[in-house]
Write a protein that holds these residues in place. Structure first.
Motif, PDB file in Angstrom:
ATOM      1  N   LYS A 217       0.911  -1.134   0.119  1.00 54.16           N
ATOM      2  CA  LYS A 217       0.085  -0.042   0.061  1.00 54.16           C
ATOM      3  C   LYS A 217       0.898   1.297   0.021  1.00 54.16           C
ATOM      4  N   SER A 218       0.485   2.026  -0.776  1.00 53.04           N
ATOM      5  CA  SER A 218       1.186   3.496  -0.540  1.00 53.04           C
ATOM      6  C   SER A 218       0.213   4.633  -0.715  1.00 53.04           C
ATOM      7  N   TYR A 219       0.196   5.630   0.004  1.00 53.20           N
ATOM      8  CA  TYR A 219      -0.554   6.757  -0.110  1.00 53.20           C
ATOM      9  C   TYR A 219      -0.059   7.950   0.673  1.00 53.20           C
ATOM     10  N   ARG A 220      -0.575   9.125  -0.047  1.00 52.69           N
ATOM     11  CA  ARG A 220      -0.190  10.477   0.616  1.00 52.69           C
ATOM     12  C   ARG A 220      -1.073  10.710   1.744  1.00 52.69           C
ATOM     13  N   ASN A 221      -0.323  10.915   2.860  1.00 51.54           N
ATOM     14  CA  ASN A 221      -0.992  10.821   4.161  1.00 51.54           C
ATOM     15  C   ASN A 221      -1.866  12.369   4.465  1.00 51.54           C
ATOM     16  N   GLU A 222      -3.079  12.496   4.528  1.00 49.66           N
ATOM     17  CA  GLU A 222      -3.762  13.682   4.510  1.00 49.66           C
ATOM     18  C   GLU A 222      -3.800  14.064   6.097  1.00 49.66           C
ATOM     19  N   ALA A 223      -3.662  13.108   6.803  1.00 49.76           N
ATOM     20  CA  ALA A 223      -3.917  13.954   8.274  1.00 49.76           C
ATOM     21  C   ALA A 223      -2.616  13.671   9.076  1.00 49.76           C
ATOM     22  N   LYS A 224      -1.682  14.440   8.530  1.00 49.53           N
ATOM     23  CA  LYS A 224      -0.140  14.429   9.043  1.00 49.53           C
ATOM     24  C   LYS A 224      -0.117  14.804  10.310  1.00 49.53           C
ATOM     25  N   GLN A 225       0.465  14.121  11.320  1.00 51.51           N
ATOM     26  CA  GLN A 225       0.643  14.699  12.666  1.00 51.51           C
ATOM     27  C   GLN A 225       1.997  15.199  13.103  1.00 51.51           C
ATOM     28  N   LYS A 226       1.994  15.831  13.970  1.00 53.82           N
ATOM     29  CA  LYS A 226       3.328  16.268  14.255  1.00 53.82           C
ATOM     30  C   LYS A 226       4.118  15.273  15.132  1.00 53.82           C
ATOM     31  N   ALA A 227       5.278  15.208  15.148  1.00 57.14           N
ATOM     32  CA  ALA A 227       6.085  14.125  15.880  1.00 57.14           C
ATOM     33  C   ALA A 227       5.984  13.862  17.368  1.00 57.14           C
ATOM     34  N   GLU A 228       5.634  15.071  17.986  1.00 52.63           N
ATOM     35  CA  GLU A 228       5.528  15.026  19.204  1.00 52.63           C
ATOM     36  C   GLU A 228       3.922  14.574  19.746  1.00 52.63           C
ATOM     37  N   GLU A 229       3.150  14.487  18.924  1.00 55.76           N
ATOM     38  CA  GLU A 229       1.728  14.021  18.815  1.00 55.76           C
ATOM     39  C   GLU A 229       1.696  12.587  18.849  1.00 55.76           C
ATOM     40  N   LEU A 230       2.688  11.956  18.112  1.00 55.79           N
ATOM     41  CA  LEU A 230       2.644  10.570  18.086  1.00 55.79           C
ATOM     42  C   LEU A 230       2.771   9.705  19.333  1.00 55.79           C
ATOM     43  N   ASP A 231       2.245   8.447  19.387  1.00 55.06           N
ATOM     44  CA  ASP A 231       2.186   7.712  20.495  1.00 55.06           C
ATOM     45  C   ASP A 231       2.126   6.203  20.208  1.00 55.06           C
ATOM     46  N   TRP A 232       2.933   5.419  20.895  1.00 51.60           N
ATOM     47  CA  TRP A 232       2.954   4.206  20.562  1.00 51.60           C
ATOM     48  C   TRP A 232       3.228   2.997  21.842  1.00 51.60           C
TER      49      TRP A 232
END
Lengths: 232, 773
Positions: A217-232
């Protein structure tokens, strides 16, 4: 178009042991894009990154960078290509142990005709106060910042990052990702990052998911988040 | 912008100072020692060669029974020479030595004053420097003989006595028992009634162009002089061992040193090779990253070559400084310890510089460049992954479970580090080559003394000196008379005496071999001394001859008359056990016939007891235990110091190599050691796993290298001795040398192992977490 991959194939081993690592990969990357190559171990993402970086060869297919085919390049031209256009960040920092932070960054600056200001870079990376320390005096995160500094100081067109947070804890990983994001935005380099961390895809402009050597799968990310908002 | 990698150099030096210090020591010693030797040799050879002109060394000398009358002198000088009086007297001194005393020379064979001054009045003497040293005599000391005392006022070198041969027929000189000296003319006048020897030196009005012309000229001259004068002795310069021996020997020493130098160069290159290899292994990831970042291969090759180059250049500079000062002095002392050489001036030797500095530098650059180019031709990816062996990983070798776990572990380490261990083996082998070289010669010489003494033909061999006038005259009648007179003089009543005839021929120097003298002995029937049945065709060669030239029964040896185009071929029918010289034995009749000599002709006596009833002036050479062992004794003196230096040097080399190579193996395994530490292995257990395999390899390498060494070194020694010396030394390897070498190897390794054991303790566990794939 900054980078275009056409029908890239790569396999290792011979006859019965032959493993196809990349099976007909096609990909286009625009200038300044933040691309994430996502996939589990063995999916072929690092191999693909290495082929883009010119440190591994594809069995077949074409890689076109800024309109120029890499397959026409000999060893010397490839070295020049890396020297002028690429920056590399690995999971392991591979810093030169007996050079200071500043000097390790100078190692990258030396390669460029118009390097960025080293003090500014160290400021951005939060290394100014550590500039006279040698790598063994730094934490893992600081060492990776230094490696990033070494890669970006020559202001490369493309910054290749192979699992840059693979050896780091959650907090430090996010700091490093923020830094790469900042570099991407500030200097406008194209970033291609390999990771198996699914959460990181959210900060990308363009996401490529690989499995068993195939782009699933490859796609343009329309809902881009800031790095600081990431969580895992 | 300056390459920032250069900033690493000093820190690299600091962090791995141990490694660089040992390499530095190795290079400084190699360069210093060999250049010192070559510089000393060349300076000495130059001083020696220049002494011919500087001190007006004679073209030859002859001794007449009576003082020449002025008309005789004039007649002789019409033969194209100028004759100079060079009278001497021999005196036995109270220290049981013999000194040949000359009046101070002003025109010919001039004297070089090394220390003090020349005698100026009665009771003063200036003695040969080397004789003085060997007998512990100094300026101001008193020398006395039969009530006469002499005050030593100077130490000198007589230009015609650089090697102190008592007689030109002696196989070797003995500078302890014999010396030369000069006294004031007035003092010498007092000897005139006291057994003075009327010795004359001559100079050609026109120097002969080569040795062949010199031989022709001197032969003619001898015949001419013999017509007018009763000659006791006649020695042209080219045959005078006292003058020529030194020059030939210094050149011979150089050949030996060059062999040594080539071994050292190989070792040095090899040390650089492994060091570079180790560095690349250690820094593979960094190199890969730099390559991936765009550093060119040449930039990195240049960078990694800088440190070895800097170390080599600094070592070369210091090595050369030491070579021209300390080591040169050591080597010069060595030469002065062997020969009575005149003063010298240190010369700049381009050859020494080329061989000891330029060649090692070029070899070092070439080797490091080749290794770096090869290793750095690997793709950046391979370097980052530390996949630098260049080969694909084969499947693991199966090791049965019956083998204990620790043994299996060690075998795995041996397999994993096989290339390092191979390097270790070669390193130890080379160091052993050098050690062997230095350690085997002294016992070989001592053994030779024993062998030679045991295989003596007779306790005393007397070879006559035929007065030149006795036979070589054109007047046959007077020749016959003189011959009868002469025969009468050489009869003995000693019942042990047994006549033999002898003849000297030369080898023909096949395949570039050194031309040397072969003595042919003609033995009487039923000889008591050479116990073999001789028939017409029996030709036995001495065991030394057989060994030196690898001859066997049935081979034909070709010998030639010195300086004449006359060849003789002899078919070997067997060997006679005689190690004392290059000799051929046949029946007296056979020899006399072959050489066109009278059937009754004989040239000397074999005797087990001393012959006392023949005037010593008719005896040219005496061969007894003392003379036969003189060669080995003198070799011990002249080469002894050199051998000790070689020993010392090779021990240092041994330590350096074992240290470097063991360090390398531990360094390569740092991560694994760190990992087993994490797993909970104790330091001792880790040592058993990682140090023990190296210990096994060291022991095995030492044991395996000895038989190879023996084989190779005997070959090298044979070639070297063949080139270097006339005569032959039976090559014998002392078994105790192996034991000493083995123990030395073990002790050296033990010291290194202790250092490595401590180092294991310092390896942090975090090391295992770095650079994990």
């Amino acid at each position: 178009m900054q980078l275009e991959l056409q029908n890239i194939k790569k396999s290792y081993g011979e006859s019965d042991n032959r493993i196809e690592v990349l099976k007909d990969i096609n990909l286009s990357v625009e200038k300044g894009e933040f691309v994430v190559l996502l996939g589990p171990s063995g999916s072929g993402k690092s191999t693909l990154l290495n082929i883009i970086g010119g440190i591994d060869n594809a069995d077949s297919g074409k890689i076109i960078i800024r309109g120029k085919s890499m397959s026409d390049m000999d060893d010397k031209s490839l070295t020049n290509y890396r020297r002028e256009h690429l920056g590399y960040i690995f999971q392991m920092y591979n810093l030169i142990p007996n050079l200071t932070v500043r000097e390790n960054i100078e190692v990258g600056a030396y390669l460029s005709k118009n390097p960025l200001d080293i003090d500014e870079i160290m400021g951005v990376l939060g290394l100014a106060e550590h500039q006279n320390k040698i790598p063994s005096q730094l934490s893992g995160g600081q060492q990776q910042r230094c490696a990033i500094g070494r890669a970006i100081v020559k202001n490369p067109d493309i910054l290749l990052c192979d699992e840059p947070t693979g050896a780091l804890d959650y907090k430090t990983s996010k700091e490093i990702l923020s830094l790469i994001e900042e570099v991407n935005q500030k200097y406008g380099n194209t970033v291609i990052m390999v990771t198996h961390n699914d959460a990181i895809k959210n900060m990308a402009d363009f996401v490529v998911k690989l499995r068993d050597g195939v782009i699933r799968k490859s796609y343009r990310n329309e809902a881009k988040q800031k790095a600081e908002e990431l969580d895992w | 912008m300056k390459n920032p990698l250069n900033k690493r150099l000093f820190r690299e030096l600091k962090s791995d100072i141990g490694k660089y210090i040992v390499i530095f020591i190795l290079l400084v010693l190699s360069i210093g020692f060999v250049s010192g030797f070559l510089v000393a040799g060349e300076s000495m050879i130059k001083a020696y060669k220049e002494s011919f002109e500087k001190y007006t060394i004679e073209n030859g000398n002859f001794r007449s029974e009576e003082k020449l009358t002025s008309s005789q002198k004039e007649w002789i000088e019409q033969r194209g020479i100028t004759v100079y009086e060079n009278f001497y007297i021999e005196k036995e001194f109270n220290n049981e030595t013999t000194i040949r005393i000359y009046a101070n020379r002003e025109e010919i064979d001039k004297v070089c004053v090394m220390d003090g001054r020349l005698p100026e009045k009665n009771g003063e003497i200036a003695i040969d420097r080397m004789y003085a040293e060997n007998n512990g005599l100094r300026i101001g000391d008193e020398l006395s003989e039969e009530g006469n005392g002499y005050k030593i006022v100077g130490l000198v070198a007589l230009s015609d006595y650089s090697a102190l041969f008592y007689s030109n027929n002696d196989m070797m000189f003995d500078a302890s028992a014999f010396g030369v000296a000069v006294v004031d003319k007035e003092q010498f006048e007092e000897y005139l009634d006291d057994g003075i020897r009327y010795n004359y030196s001559w100079l050609y009005d026109e120097e002969p162009e080569d040795e062949i012309q010199e031989k022709d000229l001197s032969d003619e001259l001898m015949e001419a002089i013999a017509q007018k004068v009763s000659l006791e002795n006649f020695i042209p310069r080219y045959l005078n061992q006292s003058i020529t021996f030194t020059g030939e020997d210094i050149v011979g020493d150089k050949a030996m040193m060059e062999v040594l130098l080539y071994i050292i160069i190989i070792i040095t290159a090899f040390v650089f090779g492994i060091t570079i290899n180790n560095t690349i292994h250690k820094e593979a990831c960094v190199i890969g990253t730099l390559r991936a970042s765009g550093y060119t291969r040449n930039e990195l090759i240049k960078h990694y070559m800088e440190m070895p180059l800097i170390v080599t250049i600094i070592s070369a500079v210091i090595g050369n400084i030491l070579g021209y000062t300390f080591f040169k002095n050591v080597c010069v002392d060595m030469y002065y310890g062997s020969y009575s050489l005149p003063t010298y001036v240190t010369i700049w030797s381009s050859e020494a510089f080329f061989k000891t500095t330029f060649i090692p530098l070029v070899i070092m650059i070439a080797i490091t460049h080749v290794i770096l180019r090869k290793k750095l031709s690997l793709s950046p990816l391979k370097l980052i992954r530390r996949d630098i062996s260049g080969k694909k990983q084969n499947n693991a070798i199966k090791l049965g479970n019956s083998i204990r776990f620790f043994d299996r572990f060690r075998i795995r380490i041996l397999i994993q580090n096989k290339s390092s261990y191979l390097i270790l083996f070669f390193g130890l082998f080379f160091a052993n080559v050098l050690l062997f070289f230095g350690m085997m010669l002294p016992p070989l010489l001592i053994h030779f003394q024993g062998v030679v003494t045991q295989s003596m033909l007779a306790k005393h061999i007397y070879l006559f000196q035929v007065p030149a006038g006795a036979i070589d005259t054109q007047d046959q009648l007077s020749a016959a008379f003189s011959y009868i007179f002469y025969q009468n003089k050489i009869s003995t009543n000693n019942p042990d005496a047994e006549k033999f005839s002898a003849y000297s021929l030369k080898t023909i120097g096949e395949n570039g071999a050194r031309v040397e003298e072969v003595t042919l002995y003609g033995v009487i029937d039923d000889s008591r001394y050479i116990q073999t049945d001789f028939d017409e065709k029996t030709v036995l060669i001495s065991s030394a001859y057989e060994d030196k030239y690898g001859l066997k029964k049935g081979d034909v040896i070709t010998l030639k008359e010195p300086y004449e185009d006359k060849y003789y071929g002899f078919k070997i029918t067997g060997t006679y056990d005689y190690d004392g010289g290059i000799a051929v034995f046949m029946s007296k009749k056979h020899l006399n016939e072959t050489m066109g000599l009278d059937e009754e002709y004989f040239s000397g006596y074999f005797s087990d007891s001393e012959i006392t009833d023949i005037d010593s002036k008719y005896i040219g050479t005496t061969i007894d235990e003392e003379t036969l062992t003189r060669v080995s004794r003198q070799l011990m003196i002249s080469m002894g110091n050199l051998m000790y230096m070689v020993d010392g040097f090779s021990i240092i080399l041994f330590i350096v190599l074992i240290y470097l190579l063991s360090k390398l193996i531990i360094e390569r395994n740092v991560q694994s050691i760190s990992m087993v530490k994490i797993l909970g292995y104790s330091k001792k257990e880790i040592a058993l796993l990682y140090i023990m395999p190296t210990a096994i390899v060291v022991v095995a390498s030492l044991l395996i290298s000895y038989p190879i060494l023996s084989y190779v070194m005997v070959g090298v020694f044979r070639v070297m001795l063949k080139q270097m010396m006339s005569g032959w030394l039976i090559i014998w390897l002392d078994p105790s040398v192996y034991v000493k070498m083995f123990l030395m190897g073990l002790v050296t390794y033990a010291v290194t192992a202790i250092i490595e054991y401590r180092k294991i303790g310092y390896i942090p566990m975090s090391e295992a977490l770095k650079n994990v794939e």
